[in-house]
Design a protein around this motif. Sequence first.
Motif, PDB file in Angstrom:
ATOM      1  N   ASP A 195       0.837  -1.200   0.000  1.00 10.76           N
ATOM      2  CA  ASP A 195       0.000   0.000   0.000  1.00 10.76           C
ATOM      3  C   ASP A 195       0.870   1.248   0.000  1.00 10.76           C
ATOM      4  N   LYS A 240       0.083  -4.928   2.106  1.00  8.61           N
ATOM      5  CA  LYS A 240      -1.384  -4.852   2.119  1.00  8.61           C
ATOM      6  C   LYS A 240      -1.926  -5.755   3.218  1.00  8.61           C
ATOM      7  N   GLU A 241      -3.014  -5.290   3.847  1.00  8.84           N
ATOM      8  CA  GLU A 241      -3.586  -6.058   4.948  1.00  8.84           C
ATOM      9  C   GLU A 241      -3.910  -7.481   4.485  1.00  8.84           C
ATOM     10  N   GLY A 242      -3.599  -8.438   5.308  1.00  6.15           N
ATOM     11  CA  GLY A 242      -3.916  -9.829   4.973  1.00  6.15           C
ATOM     12  C   GLY A 242      -2.874 -10.487   4.083  1.00  6.15           C
TER      13      GLY A 242
END
Length: 207
Positions: free
Chosen positions: A17, A180-182
């Motif tokens: 991100d 990025k999340e996850g």
Amino acid sequence: MCFSEATQNRRSIRALDSKTTVPEETLIKLAESALLTTPSAFNSQSTRLTILIGEDHQKLWSITADALLAKIGQDRWNGGTKDRIAGYSDAYGTILFWDDLSCIKRMGENAPDIYKDKTDEWAQQSNGMHQYYMWVGLEALGMGANLQHYNPLIDDEVKKAWNIPSNWALTAQMVFGVAKEGTISEPRQQKLPLEQRLLVFGACAKI
Ligand SMILES: Cc1cc2nc3c(=O)[nH]c(=O)nc-3n(C[C@H](O)[C@H](O)[C@H](O)COP(=O)(O)O)c2cc1C
């Protein structure tokens, strides 16, 4: 995070991100520290770095997209490359690694005869050390990164865009940001058996 932890945790993280865990100044300090402390043959200091953040980072990936599309054509571009480049553009920044060719030439001219044909190789080795320093350093700051190589395809346009000296040659592009999340990294691929890669002689410890 200590050095050993950062080296263990460092991975190629490609889903990033446009976020940072630290202020820009900390990233700049990391690059300064890499340049001031990484060794180089004959202390030649031939590695150069450029940090691109925000719109400048996006501009790099737009230049790369244009160059790739022109080279590989629309079909291949649509078949995965477009998304890959868009992914890099989504990140927070890119560090460009360069070799200063004048500096390497000077090292060759000044080196003793027996070393003259080694100086290009040594410059590459030092450049790679800077890359690893930044990769592990970013990890220690909680940032993810990956290493790309669209040089020399993009060299001319990149040099034009940021007024880079003509005697610099691009060696690598390190994309960085917050994972990025996850994002879960695949387990590390099976490494070759260590006994094929590490020979120890004269140690008292049993390996
Ligand atoms: C010299 C070098 C060149 C690499 N070139 C690329 C590249 O062009 N694109 C890419 O996505 N990864 C590149 N990588 C990353 C490797 O594929 C990756 O480090 C390796 O598969 C091990 O995975 P890890 O980084 O998660 O430990 C490169 C790594 C090195 C050291």
